[in-house]
Design an enzyme around this catalytic site. Structure first.
Site, PDB file in Angstrom:
ATOM      1  N   LYS A 113       0.816  -1.217   0.000  1.00  0.00           N
ATOM      2  CA  LYS A 113       0.000   0.000   0.000  1.00  0.00           C
ATOM      3  C   LYS A 113       0.845   1.260   0.000  1.00  0.00           C
ATOM      4  O   LYS A 113       0.471   2.261  -0.601  1.00  0.00           O
ATOM      5  CB  LYS A 113      -0.962   0.007   1.192  1.00  0.00           C
ATOM      6  CG  LYS A 113      -2.071  -1.018   1.029  1.00  0.00           C
ATOM      7  CD  LYS A 113      -3.171  -0.828   2.048  1.00  0.00           C
ATOM      8  CE  LYS A 113      -4.262  -1.853   1.845  1.00  0.00           C
ATOM      9  NZ  LYS A 113      -5.211  -1.907   2.944  1.00  0.00           N
ATOM     10  N   LYS A 193      -5.023 -11.262  -5.539  1.00  0.00           N
ATOM     11  CA  LYS A 193      -6.304 -11.504  -4.854  1.00  0.00           C
ATOM     12  C   LYS A 193      -7.371 -10.490  -5.305  1.00  0.00           C
ATOM     13  O   LYS A 193      -7.043  -9.364  -5.695  1.00  0.00           O
ATOM     14  CB  LYS A 193      -6.103 -11.458  -3.344  1.00  0.00           C
ATOM     15  CG  LYS A 193      -5.732 -10.107  -2.843  1.00  0.00           C
ATOM     16  CD  LYS A 193      -5.782  -9.997  -1.329  1.00  0.00           C
ATOM     17  CE  LYS A 193      -5.528  -8.533  -1.014  1.00  0.00           C
ATOM     18  NZ  LYS A 193      -5.431  -8.038   0.240  1.00  0.00           N
ATOM     19  N   LYS A 196     -10.986  -4.781  -2.954  1.00  0.00           N
ATOM     20  CA  LYS A 196     -11.880  -3.623  -3.047  1.00  0.00           C
ATOM     21  C   LYS A 196     -11.197  -2.481  -3.783  1.00  0.00           C
ATOM     22  O   LYS A 196     -11.847  -1.646  -4.386  1.00  0.00           O
ATOM     23  CB  LYS A 196     -12.205  -3.104  -1.639  1.00  0.00           C
ATOM     24  CG  LYS A 196     -13.072  -3.995  -0.806  1.00  0.00           C
ATOM     25  CD  LYS A 196     -13.364  -3.291   0.536  1.00  0.00           C
ATOM     26  CE  LYS A 196     -13.790  -4.277   1.591  1.00  0.00           C
ATOM     27  NZ  LYS A 196     -13.170  -4.047   2.896  1.00  0.00           N
TER      28      LYS A 196
END
Ligand code: TYM
Length: 326
Positions: A113, A193, A196
């Site tokens: 991130k 994966k 969102k």
């Protein structure tokens, strides 16, 4: 005998997808029969990456409603927004004083991130807040998907370190990670994966998606070379991901699906996957439509009051142990 405590959390930004549902939420729901469950919409965690302040409260409310539609039952589980109970942050600060920065800088999610949004202190300390969420209520078990494994490991380390330094206080929490469904992959790239935050909406199926959207997403899902429907993550990750989803939504064993669709080609198989996902999600869409936003807000507010009381009793013991009281 005292029932064991389960805690888990979900970030409210971005829509809830079948990965969240199959990896974590189904277990949240199942465990309510056996354990004292505490489920939290972790809004403070969601602030560690860029977000839109004008939409935040709305998205949080929608997440709260979706989770109830998925089967989180506020009559059986404690259910609230993290920011309403400040004890999470207080305990995170205390745990932060026994957390090595080296260990935090090795966290996979931090590395991923901070690469896309830039590093900030909140993102760096994220796993410490997550450990505090879990340890605050002395949780024994934590149902999560595979991507939270490393964070759970840190929570366990911190519980041990705290107990050693300040006296036996926290149970060591066990992860509950399903054998299948713990890592549902992106429909557009089965090597990563389902997420969102993926900019491509075609990469995921949301639990509230309508039947036509689900059909279109699965039809366009990236598959592998060849045409046999076979469960093999190495050679056939795209097909394996779809077999796994179908198996989880229908309750059918993987082999039975391979047996039926093995040589019939991808087209027919994908249609069957889509129908099973549509059928599996239909009760959630119906339950969502029947819920009222005002009622949901009342439920989470009442949950926060109860959680606050519970957290205060537990946190008082921590304050005593670390020398902040008497
Ligand atoms: P979050 O909001 O990203 O995801 C919620 C849950 O869904 C699981 N999950 C998946 N499972 C299978 N396949 C996928 N593709 C997939 N994507 C997500 C996650 O593993 C998670 O269980 N850090 C947590 C929230 C959190 C938390 C906690 C969890 C904060 N404090 C304390 C447990 C205990 C997170 O970002 O989840």
């Amino acid at each position: 005998m005292k029932r064991k405590t389960v805690f888990s959390g979900l970030q409210p930004t971005g829509n809830i997808h079948v990965g969240n549902y199959l990896g974590a939420l189904r277990n949240w729901v199942r465990l309510q029969d056996e354990y004292d469950c505490i489920y939290c919409i972790v809004d403070l965690h969601a602030m560690t990456v860029e977000y839109d302040t004008s939409d935040f409260a709305k998205e949080r409310g929608e997440a709260a409603r979706v989770l109830i539609a998925c089967g989180v039952d506020p009559k059986r589980s404690l259910y609230y927004y993290q920011s309403e109970v400040p004890h999470h942050v207080e305990l995170a600060w205390i745990l932060g004083t026994i957390t090595g920065t080296g260990q935090l800088s090795r966290m996979t999610q931090f590395k991923e991130k901070s690469g896309t949004t830039g590093a900030n202190l909140g993102l760096f300390a994220y796993p410490v807040l997550m450990a505090a969420d879990i340890l605050l209520y002395r949780a024994d078990a934590v149902p999560v998907g595979d991507d939270q494994r490393q964070h759970l490991e840190l929570a366990r380390d911190l519980a041990e370190r705290f107990n050693f330094r300040f006296g036996e206080e926290f149970p060591i929490p066990e992860p509950i990670i399903p054998e299948h469904g713990a890592r549902i992959m992106s429909l557009q790239d089965p090597k990563v994966k389902m997420s969102k935050s993926d900019p491509d909406p075609g990469s995921r199926i949301l639990v509230l998606d309508d039947p036509d959207t689900i059909r279109a997403r699965i039809k366009a899902a990236v598959t592998d070379s060849g045409s046999d429907v076979r469960f093999d993550w190495e050679q056939k990750p795209g097909i394996s991901n779809l077999i796994e989803m179908m198996s989880l939504f229908t309750g059918r064993p993987l082999e039975s699906i391979e047996g039926e669709y093995g040589t019939g080609g991808y087209g027919k198989f994908k249609e069957a996957v889509a129908e099973s996902v549509i059928e599996g999600l239909a009760p959630i869409r119906a339950a969502f439509a029947a819920l009222d936003d005002g009622d949901v807000e009342q439920i989470v507010r009442a949950g926060a009051l109860e959680a606050h009381e519970k957290a205060e009793v537990f946190q008082q013991r921590v304050r005593e142990r670390v020398g902040l009281r008497g």
